[in-house]
Write a protein that holds these residues in place. Structure first.
Motif, PDB file in Angstrom:
ATOM      1  N   ARG A  24       4.901  66.114 -14.361  1.00  0.00           N
ATOM      2  CA  ARG A  24       3.861  65.834 -13.370  1.00  0.00           C
ATOM      3  C   ARG A  24       4.142  64.520 -12.648  1.00  0.00           C
ATOM      4  N   ASN A  25       4.633  63.547 -13.369  1.00  0.00           N
ATOM      5  CA  ASN A  25       4.950  62.250 -12.761  1.00  0.00           C
ATOM      6  C   ASN A  25       6.119  62.351 -11.780  1.00  0.00           C
ATOM      7  N   ILE A  26       7.112  63.173 -12.132  1.00  0.00           N
ATOM      8  CA  ILE A  26       8.238  63.365 -11.205  1.00  0.00           C
ATOM      9  C   ILE A  26       7.757  64.090  -9.947  1.00  0.00           C
ATOM     10  N   ALA A  27       6.857  65.060 -10.112  1.00  0.00           N
ATOM     11  CA  ALA A  27       6.295  65.766  -8.945  1.00  0.00           C
ATOM     12  C   ALA A  27       5.588  64.777  -8.016  1.00  0.00           C
ATOM     13  N   LYS A  28       4.875  63.817  -8.607  1.00  0.00           N
ATOM     14  CA  LYS A  28       4.190  62.802  -7.799  1.00  0.00           C
ATOM     15  C   LYS A  28       5.206  61.881  -7.114  1.00  0.00           C
ATOM     16  N   LEU A  29       6.299  61.567  -7.822  1.00  0.00           N
ATOM     17  CA  LEU A  29       7.339  60.729  -7.211  1.00  0.00           C
ATOM     18  C   LEU A  29       7.980  61.438  -6.016  1.00  0.00           C
ATOM     19  N   LEU A  30       8.107  62.757  -6.115  1.00  0.00           N
ATOM     20  CA  LEU A  30       8.673  63.519  -4.990  1.00  0.00           C
ATOM     21  C   LEU A  30       7.757  63.404  -3.772  1.00  0.00           C
TER      22      LEU A  30
END
Length: 356
Positions: free
Chosen positions: A46-52
């Motif tokens: 989820r955090n990587i999705a937000k970073l994207l």
């Protein structure tokens, strides 16, 4: 604790000033960094999705690169999907950290799950460096003969990246690419033809190799004939034309095969005449095919009658109301006039009308 992706999007959209948006992003990036330091795997994807999302807004997200690699090394498909998406968007071939993912890519290219293999192929096709291409070339080459059309198609596109990064590997892919011309899946055929065209651009000697193979031109003629003569196919129909993308690729490859080769030009003469006469030029898709057909006729060792047919198509293009079509016709006639002045002369009045 950091918020959900949808909440972050909502917060950013509700910002009324750039300063307010920067404050929201800075606060969320700090929260994500804190979670990464704690090595909490629960919400890593989820955090990587937000970073994207943050990356799409133009803010720096380099601190999430290592977390992408950890997601790629995970076993579940949902985590790998976000990891590979992060790999292709947050990194490029110049990043040194990319070398750490080669082993994971090699494992995923051999996965029994075709969707995981597809993710790996997409990533290699987008970000592979020369070193990575050299390491993974044997695995990609094997996948060109995979039982799944989904994988074969992606392997073709991935191979294009590899041969452009490491031109000396071109010879390894020629036989497989030629064999794929017998495939029935349109996506695989388009991929195989683009691979062959890229090989010819990277190494002109490949053109000679392909011209020496007795089955290449007949296979291309067969494919084009089946597309021209086939009835309505909803899966591949574009404005009443059957798969114009595949037809254009086939014509381009035929042009490569017929350049300076009289035997190949004679083999394709009939099908070029059929395309020129059967395709109705009333839509953009069919006009693209006709234009490509004209280029092929003028590029190979074609007979005078076929060239006249091609120039007549350009004459029809000049009468079109669309200025773009008239422009490409004039552009092509400028090249053709040196080859067949007499045939172009017949359209002199139409050409003059374009100047008015």
């Amino acid at each position: 604790m950091s918020i959900k992706l949808r909440d972050l999007i909502r917060s950013v959209r509700s910002c009324k000033t750039a300063a307010e948006e920067r404050a929201v992003i800075a606060k969320e990036c700090a929260a994500i960094r804190g979670v990464f330091k704690e090595n909490d795997v629960t919400y890593r994807h989820r955090n990587i999705a937000k970073l994207l999302f943050i990356h799409m807004l133009g803010y720096p997200t380099h601190f999430g690169q290592m977390e992408c690699l950890k997601l790629i090394a995970a076993t579940s498909y949902p985590e790998k999907r976000i990891g590979y998406l992060g790999l292709t968007l947050l990194m490029d071939e110049k990043q040194e950290v990319l070398m750490l993912v080669t082993n994971s890519l090699k494992n995923d290219l051999g996965s029994k799950n075709q969707f995981i293999t597809g993710l790996a192929l997409c990533s290699v096709g987008n970000v592979a460096s020369a070193e990575m291409s050299r390491d993974l070339a044997p695995e990609v080459e094997k996948l060109l003969s995979n039982h799944s059309a989904y994988i074969r198609k992606k392997a073709c596109l991935c191979s294009i990246r590899i041969i452009k990064k490491v031109p000396e590997l071109v010879d390894n892919f020629v036989e497989e690419a030629v064999r794929l011309l017998k495939d029935r899946h349109h996506g695989v055929l388009i991929g195989a033809m683009q691979l062959l065209l890229s090989m010819c651009e990277v190494n002109p000697e490949v053109v000679v190799t392909l011209q020496s193979k007795s089955n290449v031109v007949p296979d291309l003629v067969r494919i084009l004939k089946s597309l021209i003569l086939s009835g309505f196919t909803p899966d591949h129909d574009v404005s009443g034309t059957t798969d114009p993308f595949l037809q254009v690729k086939t014509l381009r490859l035929l042009r490569m095969m017929g350049t300076g080769n009289q035997t190949a030009s004679d083999q394709m003469a009939d099908i070029l005449a059929q395309v020129a006469t059967n395709v109705e030029g009333n839509k953009n898709a069919s006009n693209a095919i006709l234009y490509e057909c004209v280029q092929t006729i003028m590029g190979v060792q074609s007979m005078g009658g076929l060239r006249v047919l091609a120039i007549n198509i350009l004459g029809r293009f000049l009468s079109n109301r669309d200025n773009n079509i008239r422009y490409v016709a004039l552009n092509m006639l400028a090249k053709v006039v040196a080859v067949d002045t007499q045939a172009v002369q017949r359209h002199r009045n139409t050409i003059v009308d374009c100047v008015k």
